[in-house]
Design a protein around this motif. Sequence first.
Motif, PDB file in Angstrom:
ATOM      1  N   MET A 142       0.980  -1.238  -0.067  1.00 16.55           N
ATOM      2  CA  MET A 142       0.130   0.098  -0.020  1.00 16.55           C
ATOM      3  C   MET A 142       0.938   1.214   0.034  1.00 16.55           C
ATOM      4  SD  MET A 142      -3.004  -1.130   2.720  1.00 16.55           S
ATOM      5  CE  MET A 142      -3.702   0.722   2.561  1.00 16.55           C
ATOM      6  N   ASN A 147      -3.055   3.448  -6.207  1.00 17.88           N
ATOM      7  CA  ASN A 147      -3.994   2.505  -6.045  1.00 17.88           C
ATOM      8  C   ASN A 147      -3.483   1.322  -5.740  1.00 17.88           C
ATOM      9  OD1 ASN A 147      -6.080   4.213  -7.409  1.00 17.88           O
ATOM     10  ND2 ASN A 147      -5.532   3.252  -9.251  1.00 17.88           N
ATOM     11  N   LEU A 148      -4.335   0.577  -4.745  1.00 19.86           N
ATOM     12  CA  LEU A 148      -4.058  -0.805  -4.058  1.00 19.86           C
ATOM     13  C   LEU A 148      -4.618  -1.661  -5.131  1.00 19.86           C
ATOM     14  CD1 LEU A 148      -2.993  -2.654  -1.925  1.00 19.86           C
ATOM     15  CD2 LEU A 148      -5.234  -2.240  -0.718  1.00 19.86           C
ATOM     16  N   ILE A 178     -14.041   0.559  -5.654  1.00 21.22           N
ATOM     17  CA  ILE A 178     -13.619  -0.795  -5.816  1.00 21.22           C
ATOM     18  C   ILE A 178     -13.832  -1.360  -7.072  1.00 21.22           C
ATOM     19  CG2 ILE A 178     -13.847  -3.009  -4.670  1.00 21.22           C
ATOM     20  CD1 ILE A 178     -14.971  -1.678  -2.232  1.00 21.22           C
ATOM     21  N   ILE A 188      -8.280  -0.913  -5.645  1.00 20.00           N
ATOM     22  CA  ILE A 188      -8.799  -0.082  -4.615  1.00 20.00           C
ATOM     23  C   ILE A 188      -8.449   1.206  -4.874  1.00 20.00           C
ATOM     24  CG2 ILE A 188      -9.358   0.133  -2.247  1.00 20.00           C
ATOM     25  CD1 ILE A 188     -10.358  -2.752  -3.408  1.00 20.00           C
ATOM     26  N   SER A 191      -7.694   3.415  -0.900  1.00 14.64           N
ATOM     27  CA  SER A 191      -7.427   2.600   0.206  1.00 14.64           C
ATOM     28  C   SER A 191      -7.143   3.071   1.540  1.00 14.64           C
ATOM     29  CB  SER A 191      -6.333   1.554  -0.212  1.00 14.64           C
ATOM     30  OG  SER A 191      -5.159   2.417  -0.069  1.00 14.64           O
ATOM     31  N   THR A 192      -7.678   2.566   2.673  1.00 17.52           N
ATOM     32  CA  THR A 192      -7.399   2.922   4.115  1.00 17.52           C
ATOM     33  C   THR A 192      -6.728   2.140   4.757  1.00 17.52           C
ATOM     34  OG1 THR A 192      -9.587   2.112   4.689  1.00 17.52           O
ATOM     35  CG2 THR A 192      -9.523   4.500   3.905  1.00 17.52           C
ATOM     36  N   TYR A 195      -7.589  -1.814   4.716  1.00 22.78           N
ATOM     37  CA  TYR A 195      -7.220  -3.056   3.902  1.00 22.78           C
ATOM     38  C   TYR A 195      -5.841  -3.749   4.209  1.00 22.78           C
ATOM     39  CZ  TYR A 195     -10.904  -1.395   0.633  1.00 22.78           C
ATOM     40  OH  TYR A 195     -12.356  -1.301   0.255  1.00 22.78           O
ATOM     41  N   THR A 216      -1.332  -7.667   2.483  1.00 22.39           N
ATOM     42  CA  THR A 216      -1.123  -6.306   2.349  1.00 22.39           C
ATOM     43  C   THR A 216      -0.145  -5.794   3.352  1.00 22.39           C
ATOM     44  OG1 THR A 216      -3.174  -5.646   3.539  1.00 22.39           O
ATOM     45  CG2 THR A 216      -3.386  -5.819   1.188  1.00 22.39           C
TER      46      THR A 216
END
Length: 473
Positions: A142, A147-148, A178, A188, A191-192, A195, A216
């Motif tokens: 991440m 983007n994830l 998503i 994603i 992302s936060t 995730y 992750t």
Amino acid sequence: MFEIFLVMLCGLSSRVLAKDAVSKGKFSSPVLENVRERQLVLEKNQTLQLDCRGRWDIEWVFPSGVPKSYPGAQLERSSCGKRANQFCSRLTLSPALAQHTGAYRCRYAHKPHRNTSVYVFVADSQRPFVKVQRESPAVVYMKEGENLVFPCKVTNPHTKVSLIKFPNSQIEPDQRNIVWNSRQGFVIRNSTLSYIGLFSCKTVIDGTTYTNTFLTHRPVNKINDVYLNSTGAVQELQGHMLALNCTVTAELNSRVSIDWSYPARANNSASIIKRIMPSRNRMAFYSVLTIRKLSKADGGVYTCHVESGPAKRQANTTVTVHEKPFIKIKHRDGPVVTAHAGQKSFRLSPKLRAFPEPEVIWLKDGKVAAEQCSRYRVDGYSLLIRDVAEEDAGVYTILTGIQQFKLFQNLTLSLVVHVRPQIGEKAVAMRDPGTIPRASRQALLCTSYGVPPPRLRWSWYPCPPRGRPARLA
């Protein structure tokens, strides 16, 4: 008649130029001739054939799943076009397998940015994901502002895939934040920290469940501090050992790379040991550079370079290598210096260079200065005198020595303390001499003192006539 011919000639020339321009523009990028769509879907073991035409020499770029030495990939090159002035290349892939899924790119060899591509799915019901699940989860990073992506690409664009967070929480794509993309996987966009954890892409085909599992990881790139064990310049003797410790503090989960640059790096004269010491709220990284026997070539700037992702820091120091121990001492302002009585402080400070650090003793008139008066204090190589008085005048000697190497050197200087001139009679109340007879002899006494001795000058004021002010004669 000539004018008509000229007009016809100009018109013909313009049509030829226009035709050439169209011809050149048509193949400004190579063209895939037998492909009308941006993607193709094949079944496993079918043959993939792609034809590419262009104005210059052509090369192909395959997906990562097609090894360069794959025997089933064949290329045929030929000249083509009406005048055989174009370049054609045919790619044949047989048999096509699930791992061959991906983008096939045809480009000009000398202009790689001029290219065209097609995405090919090689459907395999027994291998729905392009990459087969490994024993351990793949790590997905991440990164802030990016983007994830869970890269569970599929071999068939119609495969239905679910994103599951361990242990059994299904995440539904909303095609905004998503997004499911058969060529990439799950994307994603915002992302936060929710995730962070274990995720899997899951699909069920003919009653069999297939998964791609991912862990992750949010890398931390903040470097808190970088410092060396020596805050100033380093001095050492030739043949002695040098040890520099570079300490890096960073946040938990940080991954730090430490490297050194130094004068004799090309000779590999230094050994470097690295250690990591985690604690509750931070990480400490150590890198110790050691040179067992210093030479003159080892003198110079030593820099510790630290990287953590895009973050970079460094710390450096200068190392001086001396051939032998030494003491060099001389006067700063000459052998005689001057101070003034009443000064808050005065410093006797000769020019002194030495290595290693010498012992220093100050004498006043042959006796240890600090033992004679509490106002005397040794500060480094200097002697500090507070509240300067007349009795501080005298002969001062600095004794320096390096006992280990039997090195000794002395320097003597004289201190002169100036004292402001004073008249003794001003300190005593003067009595009124009264009336003195005219023509009588009188003696007036003036006693003065100062350093250096003051000069005296007498002045007198004649008595003025009554009613007038006195003036100096």
